[in-house]
Design an enzyme around this catalytic site. Sequence first.
Site, mmCIF file in Angstrom:
data_model
loop_
_atom_site.group_PDB
_atom_site.id
_atom_site.type_symbol
_atom_site.label_atom_id
_atom_site.label_comp_id
_atom_site.label_asym_id
_atom_site.label_seq_id
_atom_site.Cartn_x
_atom_site.Cartn_y
_atom_site.Cartn_z
ATOM 1 N N ARG A 426 0.916 -1.301 0.141
ATOM 2 C CA ARG A 426 -0.024 -0.079 -0.217
ATOM 3 C C ARG A 426 0.792 1.314 -0.213
ATOM 4 O O ARG A 426 0.451 2.325 -0.627
ATOM 5 C CB ARG A 426 -0.827 -0.047 1.251
ATOM 6 C CG ARG A 426 -1.964 -1.149 1.073
ATOM 7 C CD ARG A 426 -3.043 -0.812 2.397
ATOM 8 N NE ARG A 426 -4.000 -1.826 2.221
ATOM 9 C CZ ARG A 426 -5.129 -1.793 1.506
ATOM 10 N NH1 ARG A 426 -5.333 -0.686 0.532
ATOM 11 N NH2 ARG A 426 -6.069 -2.840 1.576
ATOM 12 N N GLU A 466 -10.587 -2.234 -5.531
ATOM 13 C CA GLU A 466 -9.982 -1.115 -4.427
ATOM 14 C C GLU A 466 -8.466 -1.051 -5.161
ATOM 15 O O GLU A 466 -8.091 0.302 -4.801
ATOM 16 C CB GLU A 466 -9.690 -2.046 -3.195
ATOM 17 C CG GLU A 466 -8.828 -1.109 -2.263
ATOM 18 C CD GLU A 466 -8.718 -1.963 -0.694
ATOM 19 O OE1 GLU A 466 -7.835 -1.471 0.022
ATOM 20 O OE2 GLU A 466 -9.163 -3.087 -0.637
ATOM 21 N N ASP A 523 -13.201 5.915 -12.323
ATOM 22 C CA ASP A 523 -13.429 7.432 -12.044
ATOM 23 C C ASP A 523 -12.469 8.121 -12.442
ATOM 24 O O ASP A 523 -11.789 8.647 -11.815
ATOM 25 C CB ASP A 523 -13.873 7.668 -10.552
ATOM 26 C CG ASP A 523 -14.342 9.006 -10.326
ATOM 27 O OD1 ASP A 523 -15.021 9.261 -11.224
ATOM 28 O OD2 ASP A 523 -14.221 9.526 -9.087
ATOM 29 N N CYS A 747 -15.759 -0.929 -2.642
ATOM 30 C CA CYS A 747 -15.062 -2.128 -3.351
ATOM 31 C C CYS A 747 -16.168 -3.071 -3.642
ATOM 32 O O CYS A 747 -16.131 -4.123 -4.636
ATOM 33 C CB CYS A 747 -13.972 -2.715 -2.635
ATOM 34 S SG CYS A 747 -12.722 -1.581 -1.895
#
Length: 779
Positions: A426, A466, A523, A747
């Site tokens: 991450r 995600e 998006d 998600c």
Amino acid sequence: MILQSSHTAGSEPLLSDCQMEEDHLSSQEKEKQRDKLPPILSAASAASGGMERGAKGQFSTFSNFISTINQKKEAAGNRNSPTQLVIPNNKNVRDLPPICLDVRQKQRISIDTLPPELKAPILPEPPIPIRSRALKDFQMDLEKAKSTGEWKNVHDFYLVTFDSFLELNAAFKRDGNVSVNTVEDSRVNTKFLNVVYDALINTSQDIQKAVLKGIINSLLREWKGPKTKDDLRAYFILTQNPQFSSTSTYVIFAHLLRQIATLTDTDHHFLIHWFKKMAQKRFKQLVDRLLQFISLRLFPAKPEEFPPLAKCTWWIPSATKVLALLNAANSLCNPPIIPYTDFYNSTLDHIDLMEEYQTWQFYGNVHRFSFCQFPFIISIAAKKCIIQKDSEQQMISIARQSLVDKVSRRQKPDMNMLFLNIKVRRLHLVSDSLDELTRKRADLKKKLKVSFVGEAGLDMGGLTKEWFLLLIRQIFHPDYGMFTYHKDSNCHWFSSFKCDNYSEFRLVGTLMGLAVYNSITLDIRFPPCCYKKLLSPPVVPCDQNIPVGIGSVTLDDLYQIMPELAHGLSELLSYEGNVEEDFYSTFQVFQEEFGVIKSYNLKPGGDKIPVTNQNRKEYVQLYVDFLLNKSIYKQFSAFYHGFHSVCSSNALMLLRPEEVEILVCGSPELDMHALQRNTQYDGYVKTDLTVRYFWEVVLGFPLELQKKLLHFATGSDRVPVGGMADLNFKISKSETSTNWLPIAHTCFNQLCLPPYKTKKELKQKLTIAISNAEGFGLQ
């Protein structure tokens, strides 16, 4: 072909002695007719304020340029349903020679744009007989017939007018024998024609039968030989006949469409320009009539109404080719006469689309008809289905090859080899993703699975979504510097800053390709011209020296990104003063890159060429081309190759730029009632008071809040191609205090809703949540 009539009780024969025969054609003439169909016109289917950090001061002279222009400017001062007509015994009809396709280019025949006007000679027009009856005379006869019941004059008018192409021109051609050399004007008295057709569908069957009989005779006479402009004008008039909305006239309509489809490219060129002059209502009616003709021939409600499909295989190709002419006419207009989606035929969603696609792949545009040759008629949902199945076939093929390679090397097969496995941290999301996708470039067409280092869990779709959401958000952040955000247009554009490595732009293109390939909605806010450039060309050329992503851009494209600058350039074009003396500009532009002002010539020696009243159009076009093509070529080229490294399929040739945007980002059209019908519940049932309050509040929201709700719950305010049903939206009961706000798991498209007791409380908490949602609570 012979139209026979059988007497039934209480009915009269439509045509007693009218024959449509092919016997009068010699065998040589028949061969000419078979070889006559040309390729229907083919087409390759055509900044300052508002920037965040990363593009600051990129165009340092924009505001000065616009303000200067403004200062100088101030200083300078029913169609009713037609009567059902009966043409019995169609099964015994003999057909005219079959249409043979003669399209030779390996590209779609969508006719999105028109080629240059063809210069084939036009035959001289024969003298038109003089007819004194005008619109007022016809209307007087019509009113008299309605009041007295005496229809002879009206009957005679229709009988004479539709007896031949010559009589059609005599009745409806303006300035009958005056020669006017223009492609734009059909010279048809449109007002008179519309009145005649509107009256026709409300007349007796005798009159309607007389008209159809005249059309049959006309088509027989005009089947062979080259066409004059008067012939084309007659075809143009006959296509608008509302009688052809009735299935009982489809045999005649089919022969009309066949003759139009087999005209030369030059003739089609005239018809296209005439079609684009039609009123929106009439144009839409004609499009709908052709779509209905295709649908009912594919799936007839009463099969006995039509000849056997095997004997009229040319019906659908003929209608589709004529529809292509209307699509070309629509594309020439700005704005279009009707939306491009009005050409979609949803009936095609129910045929074997992959067979159509494979036929097109195997035969191209030669010898075999396929709807994929005319992609404008295929809906975006059907195209998505083709792309998905094509993707699945490629996934299976590559996975099978991996398995065979393992076995051939006597290695133990591993299920992970069947997937594109992405493992990232991450805290190093972008760099890890770039490394993984670069290292596993050969596996991009396998099914995507994502895992985060140090986190347990299987990817059932949620982790993949995600990963996309987090990665897109990080890459498009203004601080990252890859893209600039323009507040005025609410979209991102490529930063023109030069760098040593454009691999991250390739990563963004790969992400978009993976999203389409794996049916994920992103998006992303790119302007429409981005998708136009992405399809330039739609298939990556084999020659690496051929430039890619160079779109044909205009000032309208710049308006979609930098409206303030585009407005300034538009003002320059309309400025009435002396441009050279008042603006003192040259064919040179300046950009600030990392604190350094750099200059670029728009053409060789541009710094020494002044912008004048005479060359300002060239200046504006070169400026737009520089901003949208040349200044970002390396960035967009990397982005283009990244996208096509995943979506390298001929199926992309079926898509319009607008359709690529919908596949990537979804549709902006919201239907909250459809969302309500397709919502799933966990802990609630749809009759619970909290759920009823929720939908009363949501359906009462303005569009802006409805979009915020969708964005809050799914990560995007747009709808997938399949509609709200494809969202799999779920409302779950949150066993928390009603003092808490709703939360969402984007998600999984899941909204967790506490059991609020009142509608007022629910509306207040929900509005606060969706209006202030920012970031992810994932760590």
